[in-house]
Design a protein around this motif. Structure first.
Motif, PDB file in Angstrom:
ATOM      1  N   LEU A  82      36.800  77.695  52.004  1.00 13.30           N
ATOM      2  CA  LEU A  82      36.355  78.730  51.065  1.00 13.30           C
ATOM      3  C   LEU A  82      35.601  79.845  51.788  1.00 13.30           C
ATOM      4  CD1 LEU A  82      35.244  76.532  48.046  1.00 13.30           C
ATOM      5  CD2 LEU A  82      37.193  78.100  48.134  1.00 13.30           C
ATOM      6  N   PHE A  83      34.794  79.468  52.781  1.00  8.46           N
ATOM      7  CA  PHE A  83      34.065  80.470  53.551  1.00  8.46           C
ATOM      8  C   PHE A  83      35.029  81.395  54.284  1.00  8.46           C
ATOM      9  CE2 PHE A  83      32.247  81.850  57.590  1.00  8.46           C
ATOM     10  CZ  PHE A  83      31.190  82.613  57.133  1.00  8.46           C
ATOM     11  N   VAL A  84      36.060  80.840  54.881  1.00  8.41           N
ATOM     12  CA  VAL A  84      37.045  81.665  55.591  1.00  8.41           C
ATOM     13  C   VAL A  84      37.761  82.594  54.607  1.00  8.41           C
ATOM     14  CG1 VAL A  84      39.213  81.606  56.886  1.00  8.41           C
ATOM     15  CG2 VAL A  84      37.321  80.110  57.546  1.00  8.41           C
ATOM     16  N   LEU A  85      38.150  82.073  53.446  1.00  5.64           N
ATOM     17  CA  LEU A  85      38.789  82.931  52.445  1.00  5.64           C
ATOM     18  C   LEU A  85      37.848  84.050  51.996  1.00  5.64           C
ATOM     19  CD1 LEU A  85      40.794  80.495  50.152  1.00  5.64           C
ATOM     20  CD2 LEU A  85      41.658  82.046  51.910  1.00  5.64           C
ATOM     21  N   TYR A  86      36.599  83.712  51.766  1.00  4.03           N
ATOM     22  CA  TYR A  86      35.604  84.711  51.374  1.00  4.03           C
ATOM     23  C   TYR A  86      35.488  85.789  52.458  1.00  4.03           C
ATOM     24  CZ  TYR A  86      31.057  86.855  50.614  1.00  4.03           C
ATOM     25  OH  TYR A  86      30.041  87.750  50.461  1.00  4.03           O
ATOM     26  N   ALA A  87      35.387  85.342  53.707  1.00  2.00           N
ATOM     27  CA  ALA A  87      35.250  86.292  54.807  1.00  2.00           C
ATOM     28  C   ALA A  87      36.505  87.156  54.946  1.00  2.00           C
ATOM     29  CB  ALA A  87      34.971  85.549  56.109  1.00  2.00           C
ATOM     30  N   MET A  88      37.658  86.590  54.694  1.00  2.00           N
ATOM     31  CA  MET A  88      38.896  87.374  54.790  1.00  2.00           C
ATOM     32  C   MET A  88      38.954  88.448  53.708  1.00  2.00           C
ATOM     33  SD  MET A  88      41.777  84.545  55.707  1.00  2.00           S
ATOM     34  CE  MET A  88      43.068  85.738  56.025  1.00  2.00           C
TER      35      MET A  88
ATOM     36  N   LYS B 200      34.795  90.422  54.071  1.00  2.00           N
ATOM     37  CA  LYS B 200      34.300  90.832  55.396  1.00  2.00           C
ATOM     38  C   LYS B 200      35.422  90.740  56.427  1.00  2.00           C
ATOM     39  CE  LYS B 200      29.872  90.395  54.068  1.00  2.00           C
ATOM     40  NZ  LYS B 200      28.920  91.418  53.904  1.00  2.00           N
ATOM     41  N   PRO B 201      36.519  91.420  56.223  1.00  2.00           N
ATOM     42  CA  PRO B 201      37.659  91.266  57.133  1.00  2.00           C
ATOM     43  C   PRO B 201      37.380  91.733  58.558  1.00  2.00           C
ATOM     44  CG  PRO B 201      38.067  93.040  55.579  1.00  2.00           C
ATOM     45  CD  PRO B 201      36.791  92.372  55.166  1.00  2.00           C
ATOM     46  N   GLU B 202      36.439  92.662  58.743  1.00  2.00           N
ATOM     47  CA  GLU B 202      36.141  93.151  60.093  1.00  2.00           C
ATOM     48  C   GLU B 202      35.575  92.044  60.977  1.00  2.00           C
ATOM     49  OE1 GLU B 202      32.526  93.718  57.569  1.00  2.00           O
ATOM     50  OE2 GLU B 202      34.619  94.240  57.302  1.00  2.00           O
ATOM     51  N   ARG B 203      34.894  91.069  60.391  1.00  2.00           N
ATOM     52  CA  ARG B 203      34.328  89.961  61.186  1.00  2.00           C
ATOM     53  C   ARG B 203      35.410  89.012  61.694  1.00  2.00           C
ATOM     54  NH1 ARG B 203      28.774  87.928  58.303  1.00  2.00           N
ATOM     55  NH2 ARG B 203      27.688  89.904  58.452  1.00  2.00           N
ATOM     56  N   LEU B 204      36.495  88.922  60.973  1.00  2.00           N
ATOM     57  CA  LEU B 204      37.553  87.986  61.358  1.00  2.00           C
ATOM     58  C   LEU B 204      38.713  88.647  62.082  1.00  2.00           C
ATOM     59  CD1 LEU B 204      37.713  85.817  58.123  1.00  2.00           C
ATOM     60  CD2 LEU B 204      36.576  85.280  60.266  1.00  2.00           C
ATOM     61  N   SER B 205      38.655  89.929  62.284  1.00  2.00           N
ATOM     62  CA  SER B 205      39.793  90.637  62.887  1.00  2.00           C
ATOM     63  C   SER B 205      40.117  90.117  64.282  1.00  2.00           C
ATOM     64  CB  SER B 205      39.522  92.143  62.929  1.00  2.00           C
ATOM     65  OG  SER B 205      38.396  92.410  63.732  1.00  2.00           O
ATOM     66  N   ARG B 206      39.120  89.767  65.053  1.00  2.00           N
ATOM     67  CA  ARG B 206      39.390  89.270  66.413  1.00  2.00           C
ATOM     68  C   ARG B 206      39.978  87.850  66.386  1.00  2.00           C
ATOM     69  NH1 ARG B 206      33.671  87.012  68.214  1.00  2.00           N
ATOM     70  NH2 ARG B 206      32.871  86.941  66.127  1.00  2.00           N
ATOM     71  N   LEU B 207      39.715  87.052  65.354  1.00  2.00           N
ATOM     72  CA  LEU B 207      40.277  85.713  65.265  1.00  2.00           C
ATOM     73  C   LEU B 207      41.673  85.699  64.718  1.00  2.00           C
ATOM     74  CD1 LEU B 207      37.241  83.769  63.746  1.00  2.00           C
ATOM     75  CD2 LEU B 207      38.009  83.789  66.112  1.00  2.00           C
ATOM     76  N   ASN B 208      42.043  86.721  63.996  1.00  2.00           N
ATOM     77  CA  ASN B 208      43.317  86.740  63.286  1.00  2.00           C
ATOM     78  C   ASN B 208      44.440  87.319  64.138  1.00  2.00           C
ATOM     79  OD1 ASN B 208      44.594  85.922  61.026  1.00  2.00           O
ATOM     80  ND2 ASN B 208      44.059  87.682  59.764  1.00  2.00           N
ATOM     81  N   ASN B 209      44.184  87.682  65.375  1.00  2.00           N
ATOM     82  CA  ASN B 209      45.227  88.277  66.238  1.00  2.00           C
ATOM     83  C   ASN B 209      46.020  87.233  66.930  1.00  2.00           C
ATOM     84  OD1 ASN B 209      44.512  90.849  65.523  1.00  2.00           O
ATOM     85  ND2 ASN B 209      42.986  91.012  67.175  1.00  2.00           N
TER      86      ASN B 209
END
Length: 144
Positions: A126-132, A135-144
């Motif tokens: 749920l935290f990851v979905l919330y962040a996506m 707060k997508p800018e925080r996860l942009s480096r992980l999603n590449n």
């Protein structure tokens, strides 16, 4: 996309853990211990208790009703070591509830296990979905 799928899988695994283990743990916690007694109506067909992954213990018990042949399978997963413990069936003559001494003795331990792992899996997903979403800018480096 991979991160989104991982979050969905974690939420699903956490929900499955609550669904699969939760009812048995709640039943053992709410059982009237004063009414539970050792019974000859059920016999232990197999009981396998062993340690898994250093910090987990599991116990798989198959009970068989001596007259009707009804089979009851009980699976326990706990923190700590298992093995070498005596296992015997317990029965509540008023309600017909059947469990084992292991289920009753480790009920709190099993509840903590379900809450901790189910909560961590579901909460993490749920935290990851919330962040996506927020707060997508925080996860942009992980999603590449």
């Amino acid at each position: 996309m991979k991160l989104f799928l991982a979050a969905i899988v974690c939420i699903g695994l956490g929900g499955f853990l609550f669904w699969f283990m939760g009812p048995a743990v709640i039943a053992d916690l709410t059982a009237d211990n004063a009414q539970l007694q050792e019974t000859a109506d059920y016999r232990i067909e197999t009981a396998r208790c062993k340690n898994r992954a250093f910090i987990f213990g599991s116990c798989d018990v198959d009970l068989v009703h001596t007259t009707s042949g009804e089979k009851v399978r009980l699976d326990y997963l706990i923190f700590g070591n298992m093995g070498g413990e005596a296992v015997y069936p317990l029965h509540d003559p008023n309600t017909g509830y059947v469990t084992t001494n292991i289920g009753i003795e480790y009920a709190i331990n099993r509840l903590i296990m379900v809450i901790l792992f189910g909560g961590l899996l579901s909460g993490g997903g749920l935290f990851v979905l919330y962040a996506m979403i927020f707060k997508p800018e925080r996860l942009s480096r992980l999603n590449n």
